[in-house]
Design an enzyme around this catalytic site. Sequence first.
Site, PDB file in Angstrom:
ATOM      1  N   ALA A 128      -6.395 -21.586 -19.504  1.00 58.36           N
ATOM      2  CA  ALA A 128      -6.463 -20.863 -18.226  1.00 58.36           C
ATOM      3  C   ALA A 128      -6.661 -19.365 -18.471  1.00 58.36           C
ATOM      4  O   ALA A 128      -7.491 -18.718 -17.819  1.00 58.36           O
ATOM      5  CB  ALA A 128      -5.195 -21.111 -17.420  1.00 58.36           C
ATOM      6  N   LYS A 129      -5.921 -18.809 -19.432  1.00 61.42           N
ATOM      7  CA  LYS A 129      -6.030 -17.363 -19.686  1.00 61.42           C
ATOM      8  C   LYS A 129      -7.362 -17.018 -20.352  1.00 61.42           C
ATOM      9  O   LYS A 129      -7.894 -15.921 -20.167  1.00 61.42           O
ATOM     10  CB  LYS A 129      -4.852 -16.891 -20.541  1.00 61.42           C
ATOM     11  CG  LYS A 129      -3.508 -16.872 -19.795  1.00 61.42           C
ATOM     12  CD  LYS A 129      -3.538 -15.980 -18.564  1.00 61.42           C
ATOM     13  CE  LYS A 129      -2.158 -15.544 -18.119  1.00 61.42           C
ATOM     14  NZ  LYS A 129      -2.198 -14.742 -16.867  1.00 61.42           N
TER      15      LYS A 129
ATOM     16  N   ASN B  13      -1.888 -10.556 -11.212  1.00 56.27           N
ATOM     17  CA  ASN B  13      -0.848 -10.613 -12.246  1.00 56.27           C
ATOM     18  C   ASN B  13       0.030 -11.863 -12.158  1.00 56.27           C
ATOM     19  O   ASN B  13       0.548 -12.312 -13.177  1.00 56.27           O
ATOM     20  CB  ASN B  13       0.020  -9.355 -12.128  1.00 56.27           C
ATOM     21  CG  ASN B  13       1.312  -9.479 -12.900  1.00 56.27           C
ATOM     22  OD1 ASN B  13       1.337  -9.301 -14.121  1.00 56.27           O
ATOM     23  ND2 ASN B  13       2.414  -9.810 -12.211  1.00 56.27           N
TER      24      ASN B  13
ATOM     25  N   SER C  28       7.357  -8.828  -7.968  1.00 58.20           N
ATOM     26  CA  SER C  28       8.809  -8.727  -7.753  1.00 58.20           C
ATOM     27  C   SER C  28       9.580  -8.550  -9.052  1.00 58.20           C
ATOM     28  O   SER C  28      10.721  -8.091  -9.040  1.00 58.20           O
ATOM     29  CB  SER C  28       9.310  -9.996  -7.044  1.00 58.20           C
ATOM     30  OG  SER C  28       8.798 -11.147  -7.696  1.00 58.20           O
TER      31      SER C  28
ATOM     32  N   TYR D  76      -2.089 -23.285 -20.886  1.00 62.87           N
ATOM     33  CA  TYR D  76      -1.954 -21.858 -20.550  1.00 62.87           C
ATOM     34  C   TYR D  76      -3.065 -21.055 -21.224  1.00 62.87           C
ATOM     35  O   TYR D  76      -3.697 -20.199 -20.588  1.00 62.87           O
ATOM     36  CB  TYR D  76      -0.574 -21.373 -21.010  1.00 62.87           C
ATOM     37  CG  TYR D  76      -0.274 -19.904 -20.759  1.00 62.87           C
ATOM     38  CD1 TYR D  76      -0.023 -19.430 -19.477  1.00 62.87           C
ATOM     39  CD2 TYR D  76      -0.208 -18.993 -21.831  1.00 62.87           C
ATOM     40  CE1 TYR D  76       0.277 -18.090 -19.251  1.00 62.87           C
ATOM     41  CE2 TYR D  76       0.093 -17.655 -21.614  1.00 62.87           C
ATOM     42  CZ  TYR D  76       0.332 -17.205 -20.330  1.00 62.87           C
ATOM     43  OH  TYR D  76       0.618 -15.867 -20.114  1.00 62.87           O
TER      44      TYR D  76
ATOM     45  N   SER E 112      -3.940 -12.872 -21.421  1.00 63.75           N
ATOM     46  CA  SER E 112      -2.892 -12.965 -22.455  1.00 63.75           C
ATOM     47  C   SER E 112      -3.574 -13.000 -23.818  1.00 63.75           C
ATOM     48  O   SER E 112      -4.737 -13.436 -23.917  1.00 63.75           O
ATOM     49  CB  SER E 112      -2.098 -14.268 -22.255  1.00 63.75           C
ATOM     50  OG  SER E 112      -1.393 -14.611 -23.425  1.00 63.75           O
TER      51      SER E 112
ATOM     52  N   ASP F  31       2.303 -17.500  -1.628  1.00 65.14           N
ATOM     53  CA  ASP F  31       1.923 -18.253  -2.827  1.00 65.14           C
ATOM     54  C   ASP F  31       0.418 -18.062  -2.986  1.00 65.14           C
ATOM     55  O   ASP F  31      -0.372 -18.596  -2.187  1.00 65.14           O
ATOM     56  CB  ASP F  31       2.285 -19.729  -2.633  1.00 65.14           C
ATOM     57  CG  ASP F  31       1.882 -20.585  -3.823  1.00 65.14           C
ATOM     58  OD1 ASP F  31       1.059 -20.131  -4.647  1.00 65.14           O
ATOM     59  OD2 ASP F  31       2.381 -21.721  -3.921  1.00 65.14           O
TER      60      ASP F  31
HETATM   61  P1  NAP Z   1       7.662 -12.979 -14.737  1.00 70.17           P
HETATM   62  O1  NAP Z   1       8.587 -11.898 -15.143  1.00 70.17           O
HETATM   63  O2  NAP Z   1       8.117 -14.408 -14.863  1.00 70.17           O
HETATM   64  O3  NAP Z   1       7.199 -12.706 -13.231  1.00 70.17           O
HETATM   65  C1  NAP Z   1       6.307 -13.581 -12.611  1.00 70.17           C
HETATM   66  C2  NAP Z   1       5.915 -13.012 -11.272  1.00 70.17           C
HETATM   67  O4  NAP Z   1       4.900 -13.876 -10.689  1.00 70.17           O
HETATM   68  C3  NAP Z   1       7.061 -12.971 -10.269  1.00 70.17           C
HETATM   69  O5  NAP Z   1       6.912 -11.825  -9.468  1.00 70.17           O
HETATM   70  C4  NAP Z   1       6.843 -14.233  -9.429  1.00 70.17           C
HETATM   71  O6  NAP Z   1       7.357 -14.147  -8.119  1.00 70.17           O
HETATM   72  C5  NAP Z   1       5.322 -14.250  -9.384  1.00 70.17           C
HETATM   73  N1  NAP Z   1       4.731 -15.544  -9.039  1.00 70.17           N
HETATM   74  C6  NAP Z   1       4.824 -16.713  -9.723  1.00 70.17           C
HETATM   75  N2  NAP Z   1       4.103 -17.666  -9.097  1.00 70.17           N
HETATM   76  C7  NAP Z   1       3.554 -17.076  -8.000  1.00 70.17           C
HETATM   77  C8  NAP Z   1       2.711 -17.536  -6.966  1.00 70.17           C
HETATM   78  N3  NAP Z   1       2.293 -18.804  -6.917  1.00 70.17           N
HETATM   79  N4  NAP Z   1       2.341 -16.659  -5.995  1.00 70.17           N
HETATM   80  C9  NAP Z   1       2.764 -15.367  -6.025  1.00 70.17           C
HETATM   81  N5  NAP Z   1       3.562 -14.872  -6.988  1.00 70.17           N
HETATM   82  C10 NAP Z   1       3.949 -15.735  -7.961  1.00 70.17           C
HETATM   83  O7  NAP Z   1       6.287 -12.946 -15.566  1.00 70.17           O
HETATM   84  P2  NAP Z   1       5.651 -11.773 -16.450  1.00 70.17           P
HETATM   85  O8  NAP Z   1       6.076 -11.981 -17.861  1.00 70.17           O
HETATM   86  O9  NAP Z   1       5.858 -10.462 -15.815  1.00 70.17           O
HETATM   87  O10 NAP Z   1       4.102 -12.192 -16.394  1.00 70.17           O
HETATM   88  C11 NAP Z   1       3.181 -11.563 -15.508  1.00 70.17           C
HETATM   89  C12 NAP Z   1       1.770 -11.940 -15.943  1.00 70.17           C
HETATM   90  O11 NAP Z   1       1.556 -11.521 -17.283  1.00 70.17           O
HETATM   91  C13 NAP Z   1       1.495 -13.452 -15.921  1.00 70.17           C
HETATM   92  O12 NAP Z   1       0.166 -13.695 -15.505  1.00 70.17           O
HETATM   93  C14 NAP Z   1       1.657 -13.846 -17.371  1.00 70.17           C
HETATM   94  O13 NAP Z   1       0.928 -15.010 -17.700  1.00 70.17           O
HETATM   95  C15 NAP Z   1       1.099 -12.611 -18.063  1.00 70.17           C
HETATM   96  N6  NAP Z   1       1.542 -12.404 -19.444  1.00 70.17           N
HETATM   97  C16 NAP Z   1       2.875 -12.306 -19.746  1.00 70.17           C
HETATM   98  C17 NAP Z   1       3.262 -12.107 -21.070  1.00 70.17           C
HETATM   99  C18 NAP Z   1       4.703 -12.000 -21.483  1.00 70.17           C
HETATM  100  O14 NAP Z   1       4.976 -12.058 -22.707  1.00 70.17           O
HETATM  101  N7  NAP Z   1       5.644 -11.809 -20.575  1.00 70.17           N
HETATM  102  C19 NAP Z   1       2.277 -12.018 -22.068  1.00 70.17           C
HETATM  103  C20 NAP Z   1       0.938 -12.126 -21.715  1.00 70.17           C
HETATM  104  C21 NAP Z   1       0.587 -12.312 -20.397  1.00 70.17           C
HETATM  105  P3  NAP Z   1       8.911 -14.577  -7.796  1.00 70.17           P
HETATM  106  O15 NAP Z   1       9.769 -13.513  -8.442  1.00 70.17           O
HETATM  107  O16 NAP Z   1       8.996 -14.576  -6.325  1.00 70.17           O
HETATM  108  O17 NAP Z   1       9.098 -15.924  -8.439  1.00 70.17           O
END
Ligand code: NAP
Length: 257
Positions: free
Chosen positions: A168-169, A100, A24, A165, A152, A73
């Site tokens: 886990a990653k 993701n 989303s 975190y 990550s 979820d």
């Molecule tokens: P984000 O913008 O906070 O988006 C998180 C997404 O995960 C949202 O769509 C949220 O849904 C969904 N979500 C959370 N808990 C959930 C659950 N229990 N079941 C189903 N959906 C769930 O995060 P992002 O930065 O895009 O991160 C995406 C992935 O990349 C994650 O695994 C994160 O650890 C990894 N990552 C991110 C970064 C970074 O710098 N941003 C760096 C390395 C890795 P809702 O909108 O409904 O809450």
Amino acid sequence: MNESIQFSTTRPLYGQVAVVTGASRGIGSAIAISLAKAGASVAVNYVSSSNQALDVVSVCRSFGSQAMAISADVTKEPQVASLFTQIEATLGAPSILVNNAGHALTSLLIDTTPQQWDDMMSMHLKAPYLCIRRSLDHMIRAKYGRIINISSIWGIVGGSCESAYSAAKGGVIAFTKALSKELAPSGITVNAVAPGVVDTDMIQDLTEEDRDSLVTQTPVGRLGTPGDIAALVTFLANPGSSFLTGQVISPNGGLVT
Ligand code: NAP
């Protein structure tokens, strides 16, 4: 490879069904849109942001691809079962799974509660396990599949004050490597994408000073965009990426080499 899957150079994923967890917002939404642009029918999973998920579905459909939004979820087995049942009934069985969904936790280990620890493991390890296990019946029968797990850079080098975190990653990476060996004979690739710092809601709590410092430390001189990550995931989802499995690829602007 499943003979019923059709390929074209402009829409290489035409005829395939993809599920992107946590699509989303942020990285997941860009992945869903990129896969739809490449021709896949896309299931946009989310947990609570229904309006944003529907917006992503609209963009996916604007490329002529089928798309649907489904709340689940993904840490909960009955909700994962229902998610896949709905996808199979509407779009067909997924041949592409992108794990993701996730959130970070910044906390000194001494302040990290057992509940927070379990939550990190549940979100980043149990959820991919549940989604992969539910996907495998179809992928193994089809002798084809693309599984992409979002890790990550902190899963590679460890993040300060992010030990739960990072653990886990890091687990996502070991899980990916082990599973790639198990599934390679079935024509299923399993890879991990380990992004650097990407400008999404997940990092909105950073101070301006922290952001500037991260940009300075990143050789390309900017934070990542969700599109940077989506381009790599779409490449890995391609049928042509069949010799690429068990790998950890880190789009991070040179921050970690
Ligand atoms: P984000 O913008 O906070 O988006 C998180 C997404 O995960 C949202 O769509 C949220 O849904 C969904 N979500 C959370 N808990 C959930 C659950 N229990 N079941 C189903 N959906 C769930 O995060 P992002 O930065 O895009 O991160 C995406 C992935 O990349 C994650 O695994 C994160 O650890 C990894 N990552 C991110 C970064 C970074 O710098 N941003 C760096 C390395 C890795 P809702 O909108 O409904 O809450």
